[in-house]
Design a protein around this motif. Structure first.
Motif, PDB file in Angstrom:
ATOM      1  N   ALA A  10       8.064  -8.364 -91.439  1.00  0.00           N
ATOM      2  CA  ALA A  10       7.387  -8.291 -92.735  1.00  0.00           C
ATOM      3  C   ALA A  10       5.893  -8.112 -92.511  1.00  0.00           C
ATOM      4  CB  ALA A  10       7.627  -9.576 -93.502  1.00  0.00           C
ATOM      5  N   PRO A  11       5.232  -7.482 -93.452  1.00  0.00           N
ATOM      6  CA  PRO A  11       3.772  -7.426 -93.350  1.00  0.00           C
ATOM      7  C   PRO A  11       3.219  -8.844 -93.421  1.00  0.00           C
ATOM      8  CG  PRO A  11       4.516  -6.645 -95.496  1.00  0.00           C
ATOM      9  CD  PRO A  11       5.735  -6.844 -94.652  1.00  0.00           C
ATOM     10  N   ALA A  12       2.168  -9.075 -92.674  1.00  0.00           N
ATOM     11  CA  ALA A  12       1.636 -10.426 -92.579  1.00  0.00           C
ATOM     12  C   ALA A  12       1.046 -10.873 -93.904  1.00  0.00           C
ATOM     13  CB  ALA A  12       0.566 -10.488 -91.490  1.00  0.00           C
ATOM     14  N   GLY A  13       1.367 -12.103 -94.282  1.00  0.00           N
ATOM     15  CA  GLY A  13       0.730 -12.700 -95.442  1.00  0.00           C
ATOM     16  C   GLY A  13       1.349 -12.290 -96.759  1.00  0.00           C
ATOM     17  N   PHE A  14       0.659 -12.661 -97.792  1.00  0.00           N
ATOM     18  CA  PHE A  14       1.184 -12.438 -99.130  1.00  0.00           C
ATOM     19  C   PHE A  14      -0.016 -12.186-100.014  1.00  0.00           C
ATOM     20  CE2 PHE A  14       2.855 -13.437-103.234  1.00  0.00           C
ATOM     21  CZ  PHE A  14       4.156 -12.977-103.162  1.00  0.00           C
ATOM     22  N   ASP A  15      -0.236 -10.951-100.418  1.00  0.00           N
ATOM     23  CA  ASP A  15      -1.376 -10.658-101.283  1.00  0.00           C
ATOM     24  C   ASP A  15      -0.866 -10.081-102.603  1.00  0.00           C
ATOM     25  OD1 ASP A  15      -0.630  -8.099-100.699  1.00  0.00           O
ATOM     26  OD2 ASP A  15      -2.236  -7.775 -99.251  1.00  0.00           O
TER      27      ASP A  15
END
Lengths: 151, 157
Positions: A10-15
């Motif tokens: 998954a792409p890093a983080g949560f924006d």
């Protein structure tokens, strides 16, 4: 769903862009399940992201906007306030320190989620009484020019 | 596809770490079925125990955080692990010795899917398979910091 392949990381983080993509991609019943489990975290995330999406017009605005989001545990609405002034936006959990110029009530949290991620039309929600505005209607109508919506 | 019993026998014949890797390759339904049984009690603690050595410092970058994993559905309630990530390491902490910035709660099949990269933490959160308390930004990154055991990777991956 039920295949054995290992997908990419998954792409890093949560924006806010990640959230917008999720809301676009996932069916309503999955999002409702998510709101059931993670309501507090999702609502906090939605409101905490407002300041970073403030437009130049938003920076020139002095106003207090109160939000009421329905479906709170035990009934009723969760309250969040955006205090615009001095070129920035402050997020306050609960009622604002001074009276709000406009109060926006959304009974279904999924409507809010779709609205802030650009997956619902605010005018259409307003016409169907799924967004209710008390106070300055012009200010409420100009929200999409005060905050950029992630695409 | 082998039957459920065959898979269970195979998973049981290897050590817990290899078993966790094998589980990561199974279809969701089979995974859920196997982890509803006694295998769960062996697998979940093993996944926790291996986190420090499976940790990928490069993926973690400058994250400094204490987080708690809470895996629901155990015989005695949830299985928990407290980890500290930072300075290029991941360590297991004694329960109660630090206050976590975030708690990640899920069932055992979702733990395996998250840790193996099959499940996207952001999607798991938005659909309620992963419950997050505390710092969402940190919580969403934590499951992506662990390397998939090599023998769990499908051919050609």
């Amino acid at each position: 769903m039920a295949d054995a392949t290992v997908t990419n990381r998954a792409p890093a983080g949560f924006d806010s862009l990640t959230m917008a993509q999720m809301v676009r991609k996932l069916p309503d019943d999955s999002l409702l399940a998510g709101l059931e489990v993670n309501r507090e975290a999702i609502l906090s995330e939605v409101f905490e992201r407002f300041p970073e999406r403030l437009t130049s017009r938003g920076r020139d605005t002095e106003a207090v906007i109160k939000w009421k989001v329905g479906g709170a545990p035990g009934g009723g609405h969760d309250r969040f306030s955006l205090v615009l002034g001095g070129g920035s936006c402050e997020v306050v959990r609960g009622d604002p320190p001074e009276s709000a110029r406009t109060t926006i009530t959304i009974d279904r949290p999924l409507d809010l989620l779709k609205l802030v991620t650009g997956n619902a039309n605010p005018v259409s929600l307003f016409m169907r009484r799924r967004i209710k505005v008390h106070g300055d209607l012009m200010l409420a109508a100009s929200l999409t020019t005060l905050f950029e919506i992630p695409r | 596809m082998a039957s459920g019993q065959d898979i269970e026998a195979m998973v049981r014949s290897v050590d817990s770490e290899t078993a966790a890797s094998l589980l990561a390759t199974l279809p969701d339904e089979t995974l859920a079925e196997l982890l509803a049984g006694p295998l769960r009690e062996a697998i979940v603690p093993e996944v926790f125990r291996r986190m420090p050595e499976r940790f990928m410092p490069d993926a973690a970058g400058d994250i400094e955080a204490v987080v708690e994993w809470s895996v629901t559905g155990g015989a005695d309630g949830a299985d928990r692990a407290l980890i500290r990530v930072g300075s290029g390491r991941c360590e297991l902490l004694e329960p109660g010795t630090a206050e976590p910035e975030a708690t990640l709660e899920m069932d055992a099949p979702e733990l395996i899917r998250l840790i193996s990269g099959r499940s996207d933490p952001a999607e798991a959160f938005m659909t309620g398979r992963l419950r997050v308390r505390g710092d969402l930004m940190t919580a969403a990154r934590i499951p992506t910091l662990f390397e998939l055991p090599r023998d769990a990777e499908p051919a050609g991956a």
